[in-house]
Design a protein around this motif. Structure first.
Motif, short mmCIF file in Angstrom:
data_model
loop_
_atom_site.label_atom_id
_atom_site.label_comp_id
_atom_site.label_asym_id
_atom_site.label_seq_id
_atom_site.Cartn_x
_atom_site.Cartn_y
_atom_site.Cartn_z
N ALA A 95 0.44 9.45 -8.18
CA ALA A 95 0.53 10.50 -9.46
C ALA A 95 -0.77 10.53 -10.16
CB ALA A 95 1.43 9.90 -10.48
N GLN A 96 -1.41 9.37 -9.91
CA GLN A 96 -3.03 9.43 -10.59
C GLN A 96 -4.08 10.01 -9.94
OE1 GLN A 96 -3.48 5.91 -12.89
NE2 GLN A 96 -1.26 5.23 -13.25
N TYR A 97 -3.94 9.71 -8.58
CA TYR A 97 -5.06 9.84 -7.59
C TYR A 97 -4.66 10.58 -6.57
CZ TYR A 97 -7.00 6.48 -10.84
OH TYR A 97 -7.56 5.46 -12.00
N LYS A 98 -3.56 11.11 -6.28
CA LYS A 98 -3.44 12.15 -5.14
C LYS A 98 -3.05 11.20 -4.01
CE LYS A 98 -3.25 16.81 -3.78
NZ LYS A 98 -3.77 17.86 -3.94
N TYR A 99 -4.02 11.73 -3.34
CA TYR A 99 -4.05 10.71 -1.69
C TYR A 99 -5.20 9.82 -1.65
CZ TYR A 99 -1.34 14.95 -1.11
OH TYR A 99 -0.25 15.92 -1.22
N GLU A 100 -6.25 9.75 -2.85
CA GLU A 100 -7.49 9.12 -2.66
C GLU A 100 -7.27 7.39 -2.38
OE1 GLU A 100 -9.52 9.58 -6.20
OE2 GLU A 100 -9.78 11.82 -5.90
N LEU A 101 -6.43 6.86 -2.75
CA LEU A 101 -6.24 5.48 -2.30
C LEU A 101 -5.21 4.98 -1.27
CD1 LEU A 101 -5.25 4.43 -6.01
CD2 LEU A 101 -7.47 4.44 -4.88
N LEU A 102 -5.06 6.19 -0.45
CA LEU A 102 -4.14 5.91 0.91
C LEU A 102 -4.99 4.76 1.87
CD1 LEU A 102 -2.59 9.42 1.93
CD2 LEU A 102 -1.51 7.41 1.29
N TRP A 103 -6.12 4.62 1.88
CA TRP A 103 -6.90 3.89 2.60
C TRP A 103 -6.72 2.42 2.45
CZ3 TRP A 103 -10.84 0.73 0.71
CH2 TRP A 103 -11.36 0.95 -0.56
N ILE A 104 -6.30 2.11 1.10
CA ILE A 104 -5.98 0.92 0.68
C ILE A 104 -4.90 0.39 1.29
CG2 ILE A 104 -5.39 -0.44 -1.45
CD1 ILE A 104 -8.26 0.08 -1.44
N ILE A 105 -3.71 1.29 1.48
CA ILE A 105 -2.58 0.98 2.09
C ILE A 105 -3.00 0.48 3.60
CG2 ILE A 105 -0.33 1.88 2.84
CD1 ILE A 105 -0.43 1.33 -0.10
N LEU A 106 -3.86 1.32 4.28
CA LEU A 106 -4.19 1.13 5.61
C LEU A 106 -4.87 -0.32 5.86
CD1 LEU A 106 -4.48 2.18 8.44
CD2 LEU A 106 -6.66 3.10 7.96
N VAL A 107 -5.92 -0.43 4.78
CA VAL A 107 -6.42 -1.98 5.08
C VAL A 107 -5.58 -2.91 4.53
CG1 VAL A 107 -8.22 -3.14 3.86
CG2 VAL A 107 -8.76 -0.99 4.30
N ALA A 108 -4.61 -2.61 3.61
CA ALA A 108 -3.63 -3.86 3.47
C ALA A 108 -2.69 -4.09 4.44
CB ALA A 108 -2.94 -3.53 2.12
N ALA A 109 -2.27 -3.04 5.29
CA ALA A 109 -1.23 -2.98 6.19
C ALA A 109 -2.15 -3.88 7.60
CB ALA A 109 -0.80 -1.53 6.91
N CYS A 110 -3.22 -3.70 7.82
CA CYS A 110 -4.25 -4.54 8.77
C CYS A 110 -4.17 -5.89 8.48
CB CYS A 110 -5.39 -3.72 8.91
SG CYS A 110 -5.42 -2.05 9.75
N ALA A 111 -4.60 -6.22 7.29
CA ALA A 111 -4.71 -7.54 6.62
C ALA A 111 -3.37 -8.28 6.80
CB ALA A 111 -5.33 -7.41 5.20
N GLY A 112 -2.46 -7.45 6.34
CA GLY A 112 -0.91 -8.17 6.22
C GLY A 112 -0.52 -8.58 7.70
N LEU A 113 -0.80 -7.65 8.60
CA LEU A 113 -0.27 -8.01 10.32
C LEU A 113 -1.17 -9.33 10.39
CD1 LEU A 113 0.93 -7.39 12.81
CD2 LEU A 113 -1.11 -5.99 13.13
N VAL A 114 -2.43 -9.49 10.30
CA VAL A 114 -3.20 -10.70 10.60
C VAL A 114 -2.59 -11.94 10.00
CG1 VAL A 114 -5.19 -12.00 10.52
CG2 VAL A 114 -5.24 -9.40 11.10
N ILE A 115 -2.06 -11.77 8.61
CA ILE A 115 -1.71 -13.07 7.99
C ILE A 115 -0.33 -13.26 8.39
CG2 ILE A 115 -1.10 -13.84 5.56
CD1 ILE A 115 -3.99 -13.38 6.09
N GLN A 116 0.40 -12.32 8.75
CA GLN A 116 1.83 -12.45 9.03
C GLN A 116 1.95 -12.77 10.43
OE1 GLN A 116 3.83 -11.16 5.37
NE2 GLN A 116 4.35 -12.48 7.21
#
Length: 519
Positions: free
Chosen positions: A62-83
């Motif tokens: 709502a606030q930044y449209k699609y600008e923060l989607l890259w954060i989801i990509l980084v978080a998903a990769c980091a989450g896979l390593v940690i899990q």
């Protein structure tokens, strides 16, 4: 228990006795063995698409449209390593993370870590309770406070499901995950976000505008949940895997693939939520009323917004996805709570009692806030719960990183050191981001408060003293020298101290109060 002889193409076998029903991995090497490992990753992936994640995703879009989607990509990769680290810890050592904490730390640190873990379970349960209440309100116009009370009935549903075995429960959770995914795929069709802009947001990092950094930190912090690390390290113990060096390596590899598949689905769901929110809230034909909703978007407002802008069925689909997310979180939260109590305290409660106590601790504050503050107050409670989880993450992540560094040695010494360094860098970044968020948020709160200067100074002294104690506690965990390393991945046909599957873990997944001692 006698080890069943499983050979040939059979992937999963169960014994005739319901008390010892197990998932058995064949001895022979085959890619078909992957099907025997499917399940834990989807249970774990629920934490990446719980109502708390939905609310943060909606605000980001709502606030930044699609600008923060890259954060989801980084978080998903980091989450896979940690899990994957959490899964490997359980497979290689035969003990889950909470049991390692009990074996490693003295009584006082162990008790404090247990308290932190229990608070994390309650903080995780609050968004599930409120999210389910919102979903019931959207679907059936049930008041939020009544919906909060009705979520207690999910305990009965969970107990009924446990009687059918872990495999069917895993299939149900996978079904709920894919239900959420299908709902948001249809939402994407209705909202029609620009594919080029979505791809640009995914692969071009950018932080523009006031508050983008704070929201990005919230997105990253909401992806790796403390209770999830305890849960994953325990769920893998339900499989009966070959205890040879080759069998253990194969198990770690297949669990990595399985986790990757599950987290990929969760990643796509998060991307869909942000994309739908970004497309709807940045549409050119928004009314002033709908634009005002977008400025402070939460789970409840999102339903009315989708109904007004996209259509009535869009709102219903969102409610179904939210209900599926909330109810599946019940299962993972209850399991995590059972494993944490058994691991830290060697105490096993009857599952219905454990679920009832946890749910009451989540329902009471949710009910009070819903009665006093309504849906707006309930939405803010989700954000507070997410902040608590971010605050507690280092106390779970540091022990996991230390245990995997010293207790799991796979491959050459150089490879092991490289993997350890990589995981510490990822873990350090996640912890640093969460700590920065806590300190900066508290500082801004003091600066912009309307209290008298004396009270500001007093609160500042108390707050920063607490932050100092918090950082000192993390430093203790980081620099404390661990005891002797536990069983390592050794030569072919060697046996570890613990034999998989762990019958007490299997019993808890069947809703039984096991009395066997894991140690």
């Amino acid at each position: 228990m006698a080890m069943a002889d499983v050979s040939g193409p059979q992937l999963i076998s169960t014994t005739g006795d319901a008390d010892s029903d197990q998932i058995i991995v064949p001895e022979n090497k085959s890619w078909k063995n992957l099907f025997a490992y499917l399940g834990p990753g989807f249970l774990v992936s629920i934490a990446y698409i719980d109502p708390g994640n939905f609310e943060t995703d909606l605000q980001a879009g709502a606030q930044y449209k699609y600008e923060l989607l890259w954060i989801i990509l980084v978080a998903a990769c980091a989450g896979l390593v940690i899990q994957s680290l959490a899964a490997n810890l359980g497979v290689v050592t035969g003990k889950h993370l909470a049991e390692h904490c009990r074996a490693e730390y003295s009584k006082v640190p162990n008790f404090l870590l247990w308290v932190v873990a229990e608070i994390a379970i309650v903080a995780c349960d609050i968004p599930e309770v409120i999210g389910t209440a919102f979903a019931l309100n959207m679907l059936f116009s049930i008041p939020i406070w009544i919906g909060v009370l009705l979520t207690g009935l999910s305990t009965l549903m969970l107990l009924a499901l446990q009687q059918y075995g872990v495999r069917k429960l895993e299939f149900l959770v996978a079904f709920l995950v894919f239900t959420i995914a299908i709902c948001f795929v249809i939402e994407l069709h209705y909202s029609k976000p620009d594919a080029g802009e979505v791809l640009h947001g995914l692969f071009v990092p950018q932080l523009k505008g006031n508050g983008a950094t704070g929201l990005a930190i919230s997105l990253l912090g909401a992806m790796v949940m403390p209770h999830n690390l305890f849960l994953h390290s325990a769920l893998v113990l339900s499989r009966k895997i070959p205890r040879s060096s080759t069998g253990i390596k194969e198990a770690c590899r297949f669990y990595l693939i399985e986790s990757g598949l599950a987290l990929m689905v969760a990643f796509l769901i998060n991307v869909s939520v942000i994309s739908v929110s970004g497309a709807v809230c940045n549409a050119s034909d928004l009314t002033p009323e709908d634009r005002a909703k977008c400025e402070d978007l939460d789970l409840n407002k999102a339903s009315f917004l989708l109904r007004n802008v996209v259509g009535k069925w869009s709102s219903k689909l969102f409610a179904i996805a939210l209900l599926a997310s909330g109810q599946s979180s019940t299962i993972t939260g209850t399991y995590a709570g059972q494993y944490i109590m058994q691991g830290f305290l060697d105490l096993r409660l009857v599952p219905w009692l454990r679920n009832f106590l946890t749910r009451c601790l989540a329902i009471i504050p949710s009910l009070i806030v819903a009665l006093i503050g309504g849906s707006a107050g309930a939405g803010k409670l989700i954000i507070i719960a997410s902040m608590i989880l971010s605050f507690e993450l280092p106390f779970v992540l540091v022990p996991l990183l230390k245990f995997t560094s010293c207790k799991i040695k796979m491959g050459s010494h150089v490879n092991h050191m490289a993997i350890s360094a990589l995981t510490w860098v990822i873990g350090g970044l996640i912890m640093g981001i969460n700590i920065y968020y806590i300190v900066s948020s508290f500082t801004k709160l003091l600066i912009h408060s309307h209290m008298k200067h004396v009270l500001v100074v007093f609160c500042g002294i108390l707050g920063f003293s607490g932050i100092a104690i918090y950082l000192a506690s993390i430093a203790y965990l980081v620099f404390r020298k661990n005891g002797e390393a536990g069983p390592l991945l050794a030569s072919t046909n060697s046996q570890t101290v613990e034999t998989l599957p762990r019958q007490d873990i299997v019993d808890m997944q069947f809703g039984k109060a096991s009395t066997s001692n894991a140690d």
